[in-house]
Design a protein around this motif. Sequence first.
Motif, PDB file in Angstrom:
ATOM      1  N   LEU A 266     -23.489 -21.239  38.513  1.00  0.00           N
ATOM      2  CA  LEU A 266     -23.737 -21.854  39.814  1.00  0.00           C
ATOM      3  C   LEU A 266     -24.360 -23.237  39.662  1.00  0.00           C
ATOM      4  O   LEU A 266     -24.079 -24.145  40.449  1.00  0.00           O
ATOM      5  CB  LEU A 266     -24.639 -20.953  40.654  1.00  0.00           C
ATOM      6  CG  LEU A 266     -24.008 -19.621  41.077  1.00  0.00           C
ATOM      7  CD1 LEU A 266     -25.019 -18.766  41.829  1.00  0.00           C
ATOM      8  CD2 LEU A 266     -22.779 -19.854  41.938  1.00  0.00           C
ATOM      9  N   MET A 267     -25.210 -23.402  38.661  1.00  0.00           N
ATOM     10  CA  MET A 267     -25.799 -24.713  38.430  1.00  0.00           C
ATOM     11  C   MET A 267     -24.717 -25.724  38.069  1.00  0.00           C
ATOM     12  O   MET A 267     -24.725 -26.865  38.555  1.00  0.00           O
ATOM     13  CB  MET A 267     -26.843 -24.635  37.313  1.00  0.00           C
ATOM     14  CG  MET A 267     -27.561 -25.955  37.060  1.00  0.00           C
ATOM     15  SD  MET A 267     -28.852 -25.805  35.797  1.00  0.00           S
ATOM     16  CE  MET A 267     -30.093 -24.895  36.714  1.00  0.00           C
ATOM     17  N   ASN A 268     -23.769 -25.310  37.231  1.00  0.00           N
ATOM     18  CA  ASN A 268     -22.658 -26.194  36.885  1.00  0.00           C
ATOM     19  C   ASN A 268     -21.793 -26.522  38.103  1.00  0.00           C
ATOM     20  O   ASN A 268     -21.255 -27.617  38.220  1.00  0.00           O
ATOM     21  CB  ASN A 268     -21.778 -25.554  35.805  1.00  0.00           C
ATOM     22  CG  ASN A 268     -22.481 -25.474  34.463  1.00  0.00           C
ATOM     23  OD1 ASN A 268     -23.445 -26.197  34.213  1.00  0.00           O
ATOM     24  ND2 ASN A 268     -22.017 -24.582  33.604  1.00  0.00           N
ATOM     25  N   SER A 269     -21.671 -25.568  39.023  1.00  0.00           N
ATOM     26  CA  SER A 269     -20.800 -25.773  40.180  1.00  0.00           C
ATOM     27  C   SER A 269     -21.325 -26.839  41.122  1.00  0.00           C
ATOM     28  O   SER A 269     -20.585 -27.381  41.935  1.00  0.00           O
ATOM     29  CB  SER A 269     -20.626 -24.460  40.954  1.00  0.00           C
ATOM     30  OG  SER A 269     -21.814 -24.123  41.660  1.00  0.00           O
ATOM     31  N   HIS A 270     -22.601 -27.169  41.033  1.00  0.00           N
ATOM     32  CA  HIS A 270     -23.182 -28.181  41.921  1.00  0.00           C
ATOM     33  C   HIS A 270     -22.884 -29.603  41.435  1.00  0.00           C
ATOM     34  O   HIS A 270     -23.332 -30.561  42.046  1.00  0.00           O
ATOM     35  CB  HIS A 270     -24.695 -27.975  42.025  1.00  0.00           C
ATOM     36  CG  HIS A 270     -25.057 -26.845  42.926  1.00  0.00           C
ATOM     37  ND1 HIS A 270     -25.397 -27.001  44.246  1.00  0.00           N
ATOM     38  CD2 HIS A 270     -25.109 -25.508  42.694  1.00  0.00           C
ATOM     39  CE1 HIS A 270     -25.670 -25.824  44.799  1.00  0.00           C
ATOM     40  NE2 HIS A 270     -25.497 -24.901  43.854  1.00  0.00           N
ATOM     41  N   LYS A 271     -22.162 -29.722  40.349  1.00  0.00           N
ATOM     42  CA  LYS A 271     -21.841 -31.050  39.823  1.00  0.00           C
ATOM     43  C   LYS A 271     -20.344 -31.332  39.874  1.00  0.00           C
ATOM     44  O   LYS A 271     -19.812 -32.071  39.067  1.00  0.00           O
ATOM     45  CB  LYS A 271     -22.347 -31.167  38.371  1.00  0.00           C
ATOM     46  CG  LYS A 271     -23.860 -31.177  38.270  1.00  0.00           C
ATOM     47  CD  LYS A 271     -24.469 -32.438  38.871  1.00  0.00           C
ATOM     48  CE  LYS A 271     -25.975 -32.479  38.674  1.00  0.00           C
ATOM     49  NZ  LYS A 271     -26.566 -33.711  39.216  1.00  0.00           N
ATOM     50  N   GLY A 272     -19.666 -30.694  40.798  1.00  0.00           N
ATOM     51  CA  GLY A 272     -18.276 -31.041  41.030  1.00  0.00           C
ATOM     52  C   GLY A 272     -17.260 -30.207  40.274  1.00  0.00           C
ATOM     53  O   GLY A 272     -16.063 -30.442  40.397  1.00  0.00           O
TER      54      GLY A 272
END
Length: 503
Positions: free
Chosen positions: A233-239
């Motif tokens: 989810l943290m990675n998903s916040h960067k596009g």
Amino acid sequence: MFFPVLFFLLLGCFVSWLSIFLLLHAGLGQTSSTTIQHHHTHTGVIPRIGGAGIVLGFTVTYLLCFFNLDDQDNASLMHYGVFAGAAGAFLLGFLDDMKPMGAKVKLLAQIIIALLAHECGLSVEKFKVPFFEVTFDLGFFSIFLTVAWFVAMMNLINLIDGLDGLAGGIGLMLMALLAYLGYEGGVVISTILALGMVGAILGFLFHNFPPAKVYMGDSGAYLIGYVIAALSLMNSHKGTVIAALIAPVLALALPIVDVGFAILRRGIRGLPLFRPDRLHIHHRLLGTGLSHRNTVLVLYAVSLFALVGGLLAFANQGRYLPIFLGFAFVVLLITLRGQKFTADALRNVVNDSIQARQDTRNALHLKDWFIVESERADSGQHLWSDYRFILKKMGFIRAELQLGEKARNFYVPNTAHDQPEELWQYVHTLRGEYPGQLVLYAEKNFFSERQFAILADIATEAWGKAAARWEVVNDGPLHFEAKAKAAESYRAQKARSLYRPTY
């Protein structure tokens, strides 16, 4: 870039390996649950403290990042949520390892941990349709999907932890994938924490790869599952929304398919959905004659193949993913060649399952009664007599039980108990201070082979759990001549005297 990657990986590995080594050397973890579980593949009692080494390796990595976090940064709360939730997941599993909790209690705790993660910003807020430039804002439904994501990941890792090195190896592959996705997406802290976890799991695997000296336990499984969910989810916040969420799912194809079939299998047969059994993929591979080590290596290869699919979901915006899925489908067809899937075969399976559900539920109730009744048995012979009663009620017509050098048997008169060609047979090896063997028989005219296997599995589990409870209550090993310790009160003695079986 090479030096930081190597540094965080080796740091996590060293801390994890050293922590577990010291814990084992100090003899810690021996007080955790020492009852040999009926459906486990190992043959001895092994400490479940591997999760402690993994969490320490992860903690050291996080602390190195901690001083670089900016309190004014809106994402800082998300960063803290990763560690706080990981600590909560580890603590939940640790408590369960020390003293098993009920499934409902653990599920409630997992939901609370997931809700806290959602409030820290680790949430599924948007859904992007694969291969299309269409994105939906989930709004209020975000909280439900977030909770489902965290709970599913924590339990997936735990459910595949049935073979030495299996869950750890798959978790390591997932963390390596997340480190790559974090690096490509420019999420520095996600990359560092994933690398730290790669090292921590690797340090654990030095102690866990067959033959295992230590298990990760629920503490390690919940921790790894939570970190996978959080970093995705943290990675998903960067596009990289589609890659960050779909890639881990594809990489976890093996456990997802295995658990999906397990739930379907148990539902059809009338068993509790989360009841363990010996029909998982690794059990089937072991049944073909593969060793533990070779079975793990085969499943590693399958997981690595699935991991390639996860990488293709990220590369070139997933353009090569359909090619991979088509290739995987062809491989599946080749694997299933020769299997006869006909309408009549499917109909027979469904009819057999419907007819057998009542027998299964009855056997489960008898098992639960026998386990509770074991506390009132005043001798090993008394317990065997109660066991004969539930075996008859389940439909078995003959049984042989050996404990150490002594053996007992029974048969039901006026049945085909002495005609082997008309009987199903199930043999189970008993472990413990008085090792032995339990053999069960039932008539082929009354049970299909599949239903006999289910009932025999329930019956052997009933004996194992009842014997374990008797030994705990009476502070001694169980054998036929064993006597229960003196009752601690008049009421306890009266409870024993209420019922005496016919020997």
